[in-house]
Each structure stands twice: as C-alpha cells, then as structure tokens.
Motif scaffolding. Sequence first.
Motif, short mmCIF file in Angstrom:
data_model
loop_
_atom_site.label_atom_id
_atom_site.label_comp_id
_atom_site.label_asym_id
_atom_site.label_seq_id
_atom_site.Cartn_x
_atom_site.Cartn_y
_atom_site.Cartn_z
N GLN A 80 30.27 -2.30 -8.02
CA GLN A 80 31.10 -1.16 -8.43
C GLN A 80 30.52 -0.47 -9.65
O GLN A 80 30.48 0.76 -9.73
N ASP A 81 30.06 -1.26 -10.61
CA ASP A 81 29.44 -0.68 -11.82
C ASP A 81 28.20 0.14 -11.47
O ASP A 81 27.99 1.24 -12.00
N GLU A 82 27.37 -0.42 -10.57
CA GLU A 82 26.16 0.30 -10.17
C GLU A 82 26.50 1.63 -9.49
O GLU A 82 25.90 2.66 -9.79
N LEU A 83 27.49 1.59 -8.60
CA LEU A 83 27.90 2.83 -7.92
C LEU A 83 28.44 3.84 -8.92
O LEU A 83 28.15 5.04 -8.83
N ARG A 84 29.24 3.35 -9.87
CA ARG A 84 29.80 4.24 -10.89
C ARG A 84 28.68 4.86 -11.73
O ARG A 84 28.72 6.06 -12.05
N GLU A 85 27.68 4.06 -12.09
CA GLU A 85 26.56 4.57 -12.89
C GLU A 85 25.76 5.61 -12.10
O GLU A 85 25.34 6.64 -12.66
N GLU A 86 25.54 5.35 -10.79
CA GLU A 86 24.82 6.32 -9.96
C GLU A 86 25.58 7.64 -9.91
O GLU A 86 24.99 8.72 -10.03
N LYS A 87 26.89 7.56 -9.72
CA LYS A 87 27.71 8.76 -9.65
C LYS A 87 27.64 9.53 -10.97
O LYS A 87 27.49 10.76 -10.99
N GLN A 88 27.73 8.79 -12.07
CA GLN A 88 27.66 9.42 -13.39
C GLN A 88 26.30 10.07 -13.62
O GLN A 88 26.20 11.17 -14.18
N ALA A 89 25.24 9.39 -13.17
CA ALA A 89 23.89 9.94 -13.32
C ALA A 89 23.74 11.24 -12.52
O ALA A 89 23.13 12.21 -13.00
N GLU A 90 24.31 11.28 -11.31
CA GLU A 90 24.26 12.48 -10.49
C GLU A 90 25.00 13.63 -11.17
O GLU A 90 24.50 14.76 -11.22
N ILE A 91 26.17 13.34 -11.74
CA ILE A 91 26.94 14.36 -12.45
C ILE A 91 26.16 14.88 -13.65
O ILE A 91 26.06 16.09 -13.88
N THR A 92 25.53 13.98 -14.41
CA THR A 92 24.74 14.38 -15.58
C THR A 92 23.55 15.23 -15.16
O THR A 92 23.23 16.23 -15.82
N ARG A 93 22.90 14.85 -14.06
CA ARG A 93 21.74 15.61 -13.58
C ARG A 93 22.15 17.03 -13.21
O ARG A 93 21.48 18.00 -13.57
N ARG A 94 23.30 17.14 -12.50
CA ARG A 94 23.78 18.48 -12.13
C ARG A 94 24.08 19.32 -13.37
O ARG A 94 23.76 20.51 -13.41
N LYS A 95 24.70 18.70 -14.37
CA LYS A 95 25.01 19.43 -15.61
C LYS A 95 23.73 19.93 -16.27
O LYS A 95 23.67 21.07 -16.74
#
Length: 138
Positions: A80-95
Amino acid sequence: MSAPEVLTMLNKTELQSDPDSSVQVVVPLAPSSAGRVSGKAWKHQRAATVRSYIPEGVKTKKWEDRMEKTKKTKAIKKLQDELREEKQAEITRRKEVTLERRKAAEERKRLEEEKAKMGAKKAARLRRKAGRTKKINH
C-alpha cells in the motif's frame, strides 16, 4: 503424644464405653490442598485469574500462526505504501510538467514583448534617420 494418636485413643475409648457417657468425640479436620482450612463459607478456593480481555486469537493460536499473520499484514502495508508513493510521484511529475509549461509560456510572452519594444525602437530610429521629428510622427 501427637494429636493423631490422641484422637485414635479417644475414638477407641468411646467405642468401648456406653453411648451415654460424657466423653466427647474429637473429629479431626479434613485435610485440604492448602493445609489448614479457614472454615469461612464465603472464602472459596482461589484459582488462576481468567483474563477475558485478551483476544481469542492470542489465547488459542500458536506463535507461528500469529507471526505468519503479522508478516502478511506487514507485506500488505508495504505494498500500500509503495502504491501511495507511486501515485504521489505521478501527481508531483504532472505538477512539475504544468509548471514548466507555464514558465515557457511566460518566457515566450516576455520575449514577444521585448521584440515588439525593440521593433518600436528600431522603427523610431529609422524615422529619425529619415529626418522626421517626434512632433511630425505623433
């Protein structure tokens, strides 16, 4: 003489004498697990404390089973932590991509304004070269 010997002697003498005699029979106390008994009716034999607040799984299951369950929950949490980190990384990349696009657009706009300003200066220079004054141009 010890107490048991006295008791056996008294019991023998009572058996030999008649039932109306004034000899009292001493009845020995029943031996208990703790030795002496208090005789108080409300005092019950103590037992191990039953702790009902302990979960049933802790009381009955084996240590290995509990450790296996703990490992599974840890693995799930890690995933779950890994998935959350991936999602956060994708959001940061888009920003970051959006921010870069905005910066590039601002830079283009600034360059156009500068170019227009330079064009106006060049045009003013050419007009002056032609011999015209500001009063005539405006």
